[in-house]
Design a protein around this motif. Sequence first.
Motif, PDB file in Angstrom:
ATOM      1  N   SER A   1      42.443  48.191  43.373  1.00  0.00           N
ATOM      2  CA  SER A   1      43.895  48.189  43.218  1.00  0.00           C
ATOM      3  C   SER A   1      44.569  47.521  44.410  1.00  0.00           C
ATOM      4  O   SER A   1      45.510  46.729  44.248  1.00  0.00           O
ATOM      5  CB  SER A   1      44.398  49.624  43.064  1.00  0.00           C
ATOM      6  N   ALA A   2      44.071  47.820  45.612  1.00  0.00           N
ATOM      7  CA  ALA A   2      44.672  47.247  46.818  1.00  0.00           C
ATOM      8  C   ALA A   2      44.479  45.734  46.862  1.00  0.00           C
ATOM      9  O   ALA A   2      45.417  44.980  47.161  1.00  0.00           O
ATOM     10  CB  ALA A   2      44.057  47.897  48.057  1.00  0.00           C
ATOM     11  N   ILE A   3      43.279  45.259  46.544  1.00  0.00           N
ATOM     12  CA  ILE A   3      43.016  43.820  46.590  1.00  0.00           C
ATOM     13  C   ILE A   3      43.879  43.086  45.571  1.00  0.00           C
ATOM     14  O   ILE A   3      44.452  42.022  45.864  1.00  0.00           O
ATOM     15  CB  ILE A   3      41.520  43.546  46.348  1.00  0.00           C
ATOM     16  N   THR A   4      43.997  43.646  44.368  1.00  0.00           N
ATOM     17  CA  THR A   4      44.823  43.015  43.332  1.00  0.00           C
ATOM     18  C   THR A   4      46.270  42.903  43.786  1.00  0.00           C
ATOM     19  O   THR A   4      46.925  41.865  43.598  1.00  0.00           O
ATOM     20  CB  THR A   4      44.740  43.823  42.028  1.00  0.00           C
ATOM     21  N   ARG A   5      46.774  43.962  44.391  1.00  0.00           N
ATOM     22  CA  ARG A   5      48.158  43.942  44.869  1.00  0.00           C
ATOM     23  C   ARG A   5      48.336  42.913  45.987  1.00  0.00           C
ATOM     24  O   ARG A   5      49.328  42.180  46.039  1.00  0.00           O
ATOM     25  CB  ARG A   5      48.552  45.335  45.362  1.00  0.00           C
TER      26      ARG A   5
ATOM     27  N   ARG B   1      34.089  41.202  46.415  1.00  0.00           N
ATOM     28  CA  ARG B   1      33.982  42.590  45.978  1.00  0.00           C
ATOM     29  C   ARG B   1      34.282  42.824  44.499  1.00  0.00           C
ATOM     30  O   ARG B   1      33.833  43.819  43.928  1.00  0.00           O
ATOM     31  CB  ARG B   1      34.949  43.448  46.812  1.00  0.00           C
ATOM     32  N   GLU B   2      35.059  41.948  43.874  1.00  0.00           N
ATOM     33  CA  GLU B   2      35.566  42.257  42.538  1.00  0.00           C
ATOM     34  C   GLU B   2      35.120  41.289  41.452  1.00  0.00           C
ATOM     35  O   GLU B   2      35.032  41.661  40.282  1.00  0.00           O
ATOM     36  CB  GLU B   2      37.102  42.287  42.571  1.00  0.00           C
ATOM     37  N   ALA B   3      34.881  40.035  41.791  1.00  0.00           N
ATOM     38  CA  ALA B   3      34.654  39.012  40.761  1.00  0.00           C
ATOM     39  C   ALA B   3      33.476  39.346  39.858  1.00  0.00           C
ATOM     40  O   ALA B   3      33.529  39.120  38.637  1.00  0.00           O
ATOM     41  CB  ALA B   3      34.447  37.651  41.425  1.00  0.00           C
ATOM     42  N   ALA B   4      32.407  39.878  40.417  1.00  0.00           N
ATOM     43  CA  ALA B   4      31.214  40.151  39.613  1.00  0.00           C
ATOM     44  C   ALA B   4      31.484  41.159  38.507  1.00  0.00           C
ATOM     45  O   ALA B   4      30.909  41.068  37.413  1.00  0.00           O
ATOM     46  CB  ALA B   4      30.086  40.649  40.514  1.00  0.00           C
TER      47      ALA B   4
ATOM     48  N   VAL C   1      49.174  43.094  60.281  1.00  0.00           N
ATOM     49  CA  VAL C   1      48.465  44.356  60.041  1.00  0.00           C
ATOM     50  C   VAL C   1      47.826  44.335  58.653  1.00  0.00           C
ATOM     51  O   VAL C   1      46.649  44.693  58.483  1.00  0.00           O
ATOM     52  CB  VAL C   1      49.424  45.554  60.185  1.00  0.00           C
ATOM     53  N   ARG C   2      48.593  43.915  57.635  1.00  0.00           N
ATOM     54  CA  ARG C   2      48.032  43.866  56.275  1.00  0.00           C
ATOM     55  C   ARG C   2      46.874  42.871  56.193  1.00  0.00           C
ATOM     56  O   ARG C   2      45.882  43.108  55.500  1.00  0.00           O
ATOM     57  CB  ARG C   2      49.119  43.484  55.261  1.00  0.00           C
ATOM     58  N   ARG C   3      47.013  41.744  56.889  1.00  0.00           N
ATOM     59  CA  ARG C   3      45.922  40.758  56.876  1.00  0.00           C
ATOM     60  C   ARG C   3      44.641  41.358  57.438  1.00  0.00           C
ATOM     61  O   ARG C   3      43.556  41.225  56.849  1.00  0.00           O
ATOM     62  CB  ARG C   3      46.318  39.527  57.694  1.00  0.00           C
ATOM     63  N   LEU C   4      44.760  42.021  58.578  1.00  0.00           N
ATOM     64  CA  LEU C   4      43.576  42.608  59.193  1.00  0.00           C
ATOM     65  C   LEU C   4      42.991  43.702  58.305  1.00  0.00           C
ATOM     66  O   LEU C   4      41.767  43.823  58.170  1.00  0.00           O
ATOM     67  CB  LEU C   4      43.945  43.173  60.571  1.00  0.00           C
ATOM     68  N   ALA C   5      43.859  44.473  57.662  1.00  0.00           N
ATOM     69  CA  ALA C   5      43.379  45.512  56.749  1.00  0.00           C
ATOM     70  C   ALA C   5      42.653  44.895  55.558  1.00  0.00           C
ATOM     71  O   ALA C   5      41.659  45.444  55.061  1.00  0.00           O
ATOM     72  CB  ALA C   5      44.555  46.361  56.272  1.00  0.00           C
ATOM     73  N   THR C   6      43.120  43.745  55.104  1.00  0.00           N
ATOM     74  CA  THR C   6      42.482  43.083  53.964  1.00  0.00           C
ATOM     75  C   THR C   6      41.092  42.580  54.325  1.00  0.00           C
ATOM     76  O   THR C   6      40.174  42.612  53.501  1.00  0.00           O
ATOM     77  CB  THR C   6      43.357  41.920  53.463  1.00  0.00           C
ATOM     78  N   THR C   7      40.914  42.119  55.558  1.00  0.00           N
ATOM     79  CA  THR C   7      39.563  41.723  55.980  1.00  0.00           C
ATOM     80  C   THR C   7      38.625  42.922  55.956  1.00  0.00           C
ATOM     81  O   THR C   7      37.429  42.779  55.665  1.00  0.00           O
ATOM     82  CB  THR C   7      39.572  41.109  57.390  1.00  0.00           C
ATOM     83  N   ALA C   8      39.166  44.098  56.250  1.00  0.00           N
ATOM     84  CA  ALA C   8      38.345  45.310  56.192  1.00  0.00           C
ATOM     85  C   ALA C   8      37.934  45.622  54.758  1.00  0.00           C
ATOM     86  O   ALA C   8      36.814  46.069  54.497  1.00  0.00           O
ATOM     87  CB  ALA C   8      39.107  46.485  56.797  1.00  0.00           C
ATOM     88  N   LEU C   9      38.840  45.371  53.810  1.00  0.00           N
ATOM     89  CA  LEU C   9      38.496  45.571  52.398  1.00  0.00           C
ATOM     90  C   LEU C   9      37.371  44.635  51.979  1.00  0.00           C
ATOM     91  O   LEU C   9      36.468  45.012  51.230  1.00  0.00           O
ATOM     92  CB  LEU C   9      39.721  45.316  51.519  1.00  0.00           C
TER      93      LEU C   9
END
Length: 650
Positions: A257-261, A281-284, A235-243
């Motif tokens: 915050s969610a991606i870092t965690r 989403r975050e590196a730039a 479930v978390r994996r699929l949610a991360t793809t959505a992020l």
Amino acid sequence: MKAAGALLAVLLLAAPQGQPARSQKATTPQGLRLAALMEADSLADPQRLLNYANGGDPAVQGVAIRALGNRRDRSLTRLLLPFLQASDERVRDEAVGAVVQSLKGEPLPGDPELVPAVERLLMSAASPLASWALGHLPYTTAEEVKTAERFLADGGHPPLADGLEALARRNPKLVSFDPETIDRLAAVVKREAPGAWYASLGALLAAHALDADTAKAAVEFTARKPEEDEDAAEVRRLATTALSGGAAPLSAVERSSAITRLLGDPWYTVRYEAVRAYARREAASRGCQPLVDVIRDTSLHVALAALDALGQSCPTDDAITDRLVAESRTPPPIGSWHREAHAFVALAKRAPERAVISMPAFRQHTVWQVRMYAARAAEAMKDVPTLQILAQDSTDNVVEAALGPLRKLDPAAADTPGPKLVPPLADALARVTKENKDTSRDTRLALIDAIRAHAQKGDTTALTALLKDYDGVVATAAAAAIRSLTGEAVRPAPVPKPRPSIGPVTPVHAIVRMKSGGWFGLDLGFDRAPLAAARFVRLAESHYYDGLSFHRVVSNFVIQGGSPGANEYAGDRDYMRDEMGVARNTRGSVGVSTRGANTGDAQLYINLVTNQRLDGDFTIFATVAGARDAMSVVDQIAEGDEILRIEIIR
């Protein structure tokens, strides 16, 4: 139920009638099942399979029903419908899968009501798998989709999320979930109602109906019992793809915050997606240090994802470039080469001028996979001289990796059409044809096309004999090429060759031992794919798989192996017959790799995660045994890792 019975009676009136008498050669259940398998393997007349389907032994019926469905012929759909109401559960379940497979065939003229009629019958079917089938029907109208949705989301039971997920994914232009459906699926993900967590989240994502609260619940989804760990991680994996893709409607701060965690999640499958999400989403805005930090992740999947991402992330950060230079050292001649090769390709994309000094060591490396990655680096660097060298490599896979980019960068390197090329092409075609391999089809089709392009008008010498080839696809291609060269219509007349023996179909187990020292077990599915399981056993006992590798590793998707050429094209000499049904592509399931209908060549794939989009399209013949522990070995398999041997335990 009465309405469904009346509908079934009407449908049966339109079904072809008349069936030949059953063969009297086999009378025991075991003999009848083997006879039915032989008919399925030979792609026999469907009427002969119908004899077995109408028999009294459920195992025999199941074989025949599955084979009929895998013909992908809508004229057989009506003949399969009565089995949806069979008294035996196994027969009903096979009928569900067979009906779905049969509807993959071309629509029948003058029968627009077939799919809606099947939809109504499935809603009354006693099989619990009918909900899955409802999601996989070939709908053509929004009304049909809405009917299925409302049945699957009925308030009298937990939402049948697997069907809803497939319904939304397969019908993006027709689906629009009711608010009540969305609320019921969200309640499952939030654990406010019972149901399938992963499929419910997948249905919301496929329908573009995920709200912020449900997204937060999904990325924080944790197991309440140890046995739930793997399901919760999915479930978390699929949610991360959505992020990563922007499907989770969170604020920028919440998403960050969610991606870092999630970069520190205990499951590598989640960390892998978090790396991709961070890079996208975050590196730039936040820099690449978090990506650098996970280069030494304990999972090779995660580490390689970080190295790959650094090829294009934070391009002006010289410290990142320096780190990639350090990581791009020459790989050892024995052992893992993966980190160095991925780092080198990333460096080639990021700073090609700094990759130049390392290129000779990579393109001359003794490990052919390293040279293949050198070709990928050369493409990024636009290094034509290196590509020209690698295009002459002794390993076909390296040559293939070099030729594509070489033709783009140096069009003059492409072959010039002309009749002088025909004799060597014809010699190659004759040589490959003489091998008598089904699995030479792709090679021979390419050679036929090349001969057609280069031959003089009227010159069909190399093609005429193929009109009677053992492979009907090749014979048809030869006829088309002759027609192109002469203007004359010729008819292919293929002469099929005998099929190989099926072998024992009694249940056994297998142990796959890797050269690295690890091993994992397989439970073979002789009940759901007996032909594939029997072929696997026969090849394993003949040591076919010894020394072959897992040549394709796609993180958070599958690993694929069992090719003598370590590529997509080389396999066992005889094609396998499809045995698709309702078996799912869950994490740890093992399927037959194909390149079209009935083209399995004994290459296998293992699902690293649950891949619902593969359901119904590939034969599943085994499951990794003791999935939670054994899968840890599978998770560590890297590209090119070799099989020592496969042991069959009877």
